[in-house]
Design a protein around this motif. Structure first.
Motif, short mmCIF file in Angstrom:
data_model
loop_
_atom_site.label_atom_id
_atom_site.label_comp_id
_atom_site.label_asym_id
_atom_site.label_seq_id
_atom_site.Cartn_x
_atom_site.Cartn_y
_atom_site.Cartn_z
N ASP A 67 0.81 -1.23 0.00
CA ASP A 67 0.00 0.00 0.00
C ASP A 67 0.84 1.27 0.00
OD1 ASP A 67 -2.36 -1.41 -0.02
OD2 ASP A 67 -2.61 -1.38 2.16
N HIS A 68 2.02 1.24 0.63
CA HIS A 68 2.78 2.47 0.83
C HIS A 68 4.07 2.57 0.00
CE1 HIS A 68 0.26 2.25 4.49
NE2 HIS A 68 0.29 3.57 4.44
N TRP A 69 4.62 1.44 -0.41
CA TRP A 69 5.95 1.48 -1.03
C TRP A 69 6.02 0.89 -2.44
CZ3 TRP A 69 9.04 -0.67 3.77
CH2 TRP A 69 9.03 0.30 4.77
N ARG A 70 4.94 0.37 -2.97
CA ARG A 70 5.03 -0.26 -4.29
C ARG A 70 5.41 0.76 -5.35
NH1 ARG A 70 -0.69 -0.02 -3.62
NH2 ARG A 70 -1.78 0.99 -5.37
N LEU A 71 6.22 0.29 -6.30
CA LEU A 71 6.74 1.16 -7.35
C LEU A 71 5.81 1.24 -8.55
CD1 LEU A 71 10.47 -0.03 -7.25
CD2 LEU A 71 9.46 1.98 -6.13
N PHE A 72 5.03 0.17 -8.78
CA PHE A 72 4.15 0.13 -9.95
C PHE A 72 2.76 -0.36 -9.52
CE2 PHE A 72 8.50 -1.01 -11.24
CZ PHE A 72 8.77 0.05 -12.09
N ASP A 73 1.78 -0.03 -10.32
CA ASP A 73 0.41 -0.50 -10.08
C ASP A 73 0.11 -1.63 -11.06
OD1 ASP A 73 -0.38 1.27 -7.99
OD2 ASP A 73 -0.50 2.88 -9.48
N VAL A 81 0.83 -10.49 -15.17
CA VAL A 81 1.25 -10.23 -13.79
C VAL A 81 1.32 -11.55 -13.03
CG1 VAL A 81 0.61 -9.14 -11.60
CG2 VAL A 81 0.36 -7.88 -13.76
N TRP A 82 0.35 -12.44 -13.28
CA TRP A 82 0.36 -13.75 -12.64
C TRP A 82 1.55 -14.59 -13.11
CZ3 TRP A 82 -3.32 -15.61 -9.06
CH2 TRP A 82 -4.32 -14.70 -8.74
N VAL A 83 1.85 -14.50 -14.39
CA VAL A 83 3.02 -15.23 -14.92
C VAL A 83 4.29 -14.69 -14.29
CG1 VAL A 83 4.36 -15.74 -17.00
CG2 VAL A 83 1.85 -15.75 -17.09
N PHE A 84 4.42 -13.38 -14.25
CA PHE A 84 5.59 -12.76 -13.62
C PHE A 84 5.70 -13.18 -12.16
CE2 PHE A 84 7.01 -9.30 -10.82
CZ PHE A 84 8.35 -9.22 -11.19
N ALA A 85 4.58 -13.17 -11.46
CA ALA A 85 4.58 -13.50 -10.03
C ALA A 85 5.00 -14.95 -9.80
CB ALA A 85 3.19 -13.25 -9.44
N PHE A 86 4.58 -15.85 -10.67
CA PHE A 86 4.97 -17.25 -10.54
C PHE A 86 6.48 -17.40 -10.63
CE2 PHE A 86 6.39 -21.00 -12.93
CZ PHE A 86 6.17 -21.97 -11.96
N PHE A 87 7.08 -16.81 -11.67
CA PHE A 87 8.53 -16.92 -11.84
C PHE A 87 9.27 -16.17 -10.73
CE2 PHE A 87 7.30 -18.11 -16.17
CZ PHE A 87 8.17 -19.17 -16.40
N ALA A 88 8.74 -15.02 -10.32
CA ALA A 88 9.38 -14.26 -9.24
C ALA A 88 9.34 -15.05 -7.93
CB ALA A 88 8.67 -12.91 -9.06
N ASP A 89 8.22 -15.66 -7.65
CA ASP A 89 8.10 -16.47 -6.43
C ASP A 89 9.05 -17.66 -6.47
OD1 ASP A 89 6.37 -17.56 -3.99
OD2 ASP A 89 6.60 -19.19 -5.42
N ILE A 143 8.90 -8.53 -4.38
CA ILE A 143 7.81 -8.77 -5.33
C ILE A 143 6.67 -7.80 -5.06
CG2 ILE A 143 6.25 -10.51 -6.29
CD1 ILE A 143 8.06 -12.67 -5.20
N LEU A 144 6.42 -7.52 -3.80
CA LEU A 144 5.39 -6.53 -3.43
C LEU A 144 5.82 -5.14 -3.86
CD1 LEU A 144 4.91 -7.93 0.17
CD2 LEU A 144 3.32 -8.26 -1.71
N LEU A 145 7.10 -4.83 -3.71
CA LEU A 145 7.60 -3.52 -4.14
C LEU A 145 7.41 -3.32 -5.64
CD1 LEU A 145 10.95 -3.32 -2.10
CD2 LEU A 145 8.85 -2.02 -1.70
N MET A 146 7.46 -4.40 -6.40
CA MET A 146 7.24 -4.31 -7.85
C MET A 146 5.78 -4.06 -8.19
SD MET A 146 10.20 -4.49 -9.16
CE MET A 146 9.76 -4.68 -10.89
N GLY A 147 4.89 -4.20 -7.21
CA GLY A 147 3.48 -3.90 -7.44
C GLY A 147 2.58 -5.10 -7.53
N VAL A 148 3.10 -6.29 -7.22
CA VAL A 148 2.27 -7.51 -7.23
C VAL A 148 1.44 -7.54 -5.94
CG1 VAL A 148 2.27 -10.03 -7.26
CG2 VAL A 148 3.94 -8.74 -8.62
N HIS A 149 0.15 -7.75 -6.08
CA HIS A 149 -0.75 -7.74 -4.93
C HIS A 149 -0.40 -8.87 -3.96
CE1 HIS A 149 -4.49 -7.91 -2.60
NE2 HIS A 149 -4.71 -6.68 -3.03
#
Length: 293
Positions: A67-73, A81-89, A143-149
């Motif tokens: 909520d306070h520090w993410r760089l992107f929405d 975004v889900w694909v990115f999140a899978f590989f990031a995780d 990952i949260l900083l990148m804007g992933v919920h």
């Protein structure tokens, strides 16, 4: 609210543990021991209970960062975004898992999962009681900083744990070659749990084994591994196993005579000692190499 998929999976876990045990018994194999399996289940239930208490703090932390520090929405409605999140995780899990073998502070929590001398579905349930308390969740902050919920981050963390359940078995020998090349499999993960010197500190994958291939930590299964720890904990007591390495760290710190020694006892590799009375994996390999020469 993010559902706790692990909690819903508990009946499946227990059913398949019993089923595997029955098959192993009928085949007269040595993959399962009742006391060992009960210890693993006890550690798994303890992890689940402690997780119910600590997850709320992690939720607050994750949502605050988002909520306070993410760089992107990044919208949850965007498929990529889900694909990115899978590989990031999965990449994050690889490095956290690797660090958990290379830094004693994190090994103190992770060694619980390696403490069974058996390799079976019950051993998959042998989980840490101190992982969240020691800050494991902080590795995923980026990952949260990148804007992933946070919902998506929680989702893939649980998917990774669920995936890794089925690879804890000796009943499945090999998957098709293409699958073995891309994904983590029982064969790859058996190596990871092996105490054989060639197997130690290899195959850190969560879902994708490609990270080990990329970063040079992949090891093919060549012989049936010996499982557990290089020095086994001779106990079936879940509480003793859960806190064993933390107690050992405390004892070492009490005998530290300077700050550098204390630092290495906590943040050095597992097995580090100032006098060489204990050996790290790298030192064990160097010792073996020197003996050959």
């Amino acid at each position: 609210m993010n559902p706790n998929l692990i909690l819903y999976a508990v009946p499946f876990f227990l059913t398949t543990v019993i089923l595997e045990s029955y098959v192993v018994f009928k085949q007269h194999k040595d993959f399962v021991e009742a006391k060992d399996s009960m210890t693993s289940i006890g550690l798994g239930l303890g992890n689940l209970f402690i997780g119910l208490l600590t997850k709320s703090v992690i939720y607050v932390c994750y949502f605050y960062v988002y909520d306070h520090w993410r760089l992107f929405d990044l919208s949850v409605d965007w498929w990529w975004v889900w694909v990115f999140a899978f590989f990031a995780d999965d990449l994050t899990y690889y490095w956290f898992h690797r660090i958990s073998h290379e830094v004693r502070y994190f090994w103190a929590s992770h060694m619980v999962h390696h403490s069974s001398p058996k390799y079976n579905l019950a051993a998959a349930l042998r989980q840490t009681w101190t992982g969240n308390l020691s800050g494991a969740f902080l590795f995923y902050i980026w990952i949260l900083l990148m804007g992933v919920h946070p919902f998506i981050v929680f989702f893939f963390q649980q998917i990774s744990l669920l995936y890794q359940y089925w690879i804890h078995t000796e009943l499945i020998k090999k998957m098709p070659a293409w699958f073995e090349y891309i994904f983590n499999t029982p064969s790859h993960h058996r190596v990871h749990h092996g105490t054989d010197l060639d197997y130690l500190d290899t195959n850190y994958a969560g879902v994708l084994i490609i990270w080990d291939r990329i970063f040079g930590t992949f090891q093919q299964e060549e012989n049936r591994p010996h499982y557990g720890l290089t020095k086994q904990i001779e106990s079936y007591n879940p509480a003793k196993i859960a806190f064993f390495e933390w107690v050992q760290i405390a004892k070492d710190l009490l005998h530290s005579d300077n700050l550098k020694t204390a630092w290495n006892y906590v943040l050095g590799p597992p097995g580090w000692s100032p006098d060489g009375s204990r050996l790290t994996v790298e030192q064990m390999r160097q010792e073996k190499k020197s003996k050959k020469e």
